[in-house]
Design a protein around this motif. Structure first.
Motif: not given
Length: 487
Positions: A243-261, A397-406
């Protein structure tokens, strides 16, 4: 072509791509978990291996197997596998979900102090696989005695692919035996455990092949023998490539069962919270901190069931969310729905759904839970910033990324821009990028990620940001926070 493998906790996934990252074939196979006694969770390495072969055969069926040039491997972290001297499993895999380590790890953490661990392994306690090793040393010391070996799911599967058990620092850091500053196993910790580094998998950079694909495996799955296989990389860092989280200052939010940062920084700092994991990034000259909100997709699923929409998905969930306004007309949620407690909260803090009236409907409940998760995301961003990490941009990333509201809701709550990646990104693609890195070792991984990761949609904070800022302060004021728990 390239093959990316993702050895997840409940599924093994395989992805074939071309050198531009375009998917050409996919495969997946489920892997069961077994509950053992009180708090025990185990897996069978033979079932994981069979699932790996099944997923690979499915993925390469639609491609031209002879054109696959390399294999990258990402894996769940800290799933412990004890092996005998010949590398055969001596027992079942002890999952990272297994809680039987708790009294043993807590005892050593109390004895030495969180700072002792934070300075050596980038984490504030003797938890997970480290705690399991303490438990085994107490309950079954013969299991840890040489010539027995200590492995983890990723390096064991790499060994079966190419004959050499190997993982990188990101994988080892989640086993809590790795000193990220030394970039090696921590000698003081190994001495306390009574094990030596020769019993552990080789530590390799993901830019160096662990070996070539064994002829027997190549024949079984239809690939060419001898193609390079990477060391196992932790799945969150592989996902960061995808997901190209490859720069300082970026935070990846993985929206699985538990959201992981995963917060990316230019420097190595202390853990932002005692339960954060600090390690160097797979990308050169970058560092990462992994934190978990503990809750996430599980809380949304609970809210949907509570509201009578258990089977809702996709557009139906979006319609529910959009049916309630920002702030959910006063309905508020503390999204703490498991026995585990997120960082910064007083012991015993439990979930709460407050402000309900007869005028509220299912959409208010579901939106309030999602807003609670958004407030927790903002609180954790505050914890990271308090520790000196810049968080300027979110990658979802994850299922929340495909929502139009979240995504719009989260951008407004956090007041940060969001880049949204769909299902084509993530750990399997990151593993394929690592595979390309084995073929083009002079090219930085960040450049390969930029070349192969799909395009993302960008979402800016909306007009609701001002209202959410006030609602967040109200949320913080209601929580039983420990000192510094608000960031």
């Amino acid at each position: 072509m390239l093959l990316g493998l993702d050895l997840g906790t409940t599924n093994v996934k395989a992805l074939v791509t071309d050198f531009a990252g375009q998917p050409l074939g996919e495969g997946a196979c489920a892997v069961p978990l077994y509950e053992v006694g009180t708090g025990g969770v185990e897996q069978n390495i033979e079932e994981i291996w069979t699932a790996t072969l099944t997923a690979v055969k499915e993925a390469v069926r639609a491609a031209a197997p002879a054109d696959i040039q390399a294999i990258g491997v990402s894996s769940q972290g800290g799933a412990l596998q004890i092996l005998d001297a010949q590398g055969r499993p001596a027992a079942r895999v002890i999952s990272w979900l297994d809680e039987r380590w708790t009294p043993f790890g807590n005892s050593l953490t109390s004895e030495l102090g969180p700072q002792w661990f934070a300075q050596r392994i980038g984490h504030g306690s003797a938890a997970f696989a480290l705690g399991q090793l303490l438990r085994l040393r107490d309950e079954n010391p013969e299991a840890l005695a040489a010539p027995n070996r200590i492995g983890f799911v990723g390096d064991v599967i790499v060994s079966r692919l190419c004959g050499r058990p190997a993982h990188d620092g990101t994988s080892c850091s989640l086993a809590l035996l790795y000193n990220p500053v030394r970039r090696d196993y921590d000698p003081e910790l190994l001495a306390r455990l009574g094990i030596n580094s020769a019993q552990l998998p080789a530590l390799l950079s993901q830019r160096v092949p662990a070996g070539g694909l064994l002829a027997s495996v190549a024949q079984a799955v239809g690939l060419r023998a001898g193609i390079p296989v990477s060391a196992a990389v932790h799945d969150q860092y592989a996902a960061a490539l995808g997901v190209r989280a490859v720069q300082a200052g970026t935070m990846m939010v993985g929206t699985g069962t538990a959201w992981v940062l995963l917060a990316v920084s230019a420097t190595c700092g202390p853990p932002a919270t005692p339960d954060a994991f600090v390690c160097h990034h797979v990308v050169e000259d970058l560092w990462g901190q992994i934190l978990s909100l503990i809750n996430g997709g599980s809380a949304v699923a609970w809210a949907l069931e509570l509201a009578g929409h258990k089977r809702a998905a996709g557009e139906e969930v979006d319609r529910l969310l959009a049916s309630a306004p920002a702030g959910s007309d006063g309905v508020q949620c503390w999204p703490f729905l498991t026995a585990l407690r997120p960082a910064g909260l007083a012991p015993g803090t439990k979930g709460r759904l407050a402000g309900l009236q007869l005028s509220h409907g299912p959409g208010h409940i579901v939106r309030a839970v999602l807003e609670g998760l958004g407030y927790e995301l903002r609180r954790h961003i505050g914890l990271l910033r308090r520790a000196g990490l810049a968080v300027e941009r979110l990658v979802l990333s994850g299922s929340a990324a495909t929502s139009r509201v979240t995504p719009r809701l989260l951008a407004s709550v956090t007041e940060l821009p969001l880049a949204c990646f769909g299902s084509g990104a993530g750990s399997p693609l990151g593993a394929a990028i690592i595979a390309r890195g084995l073929c083009e070792r002079a090219t930085p991984l960040a450049a390969l990620a930029e070349a192969m990761a799909p395009s993302a949609s960008r979402v800016e904070p909306g007009a609701d940001a001002v209202a959410y800022r006030a609602a967040y302060e109200t949320y913080l004021g209601s929580l039983p926070l420990l000192e510094g728990g608000a960031g």
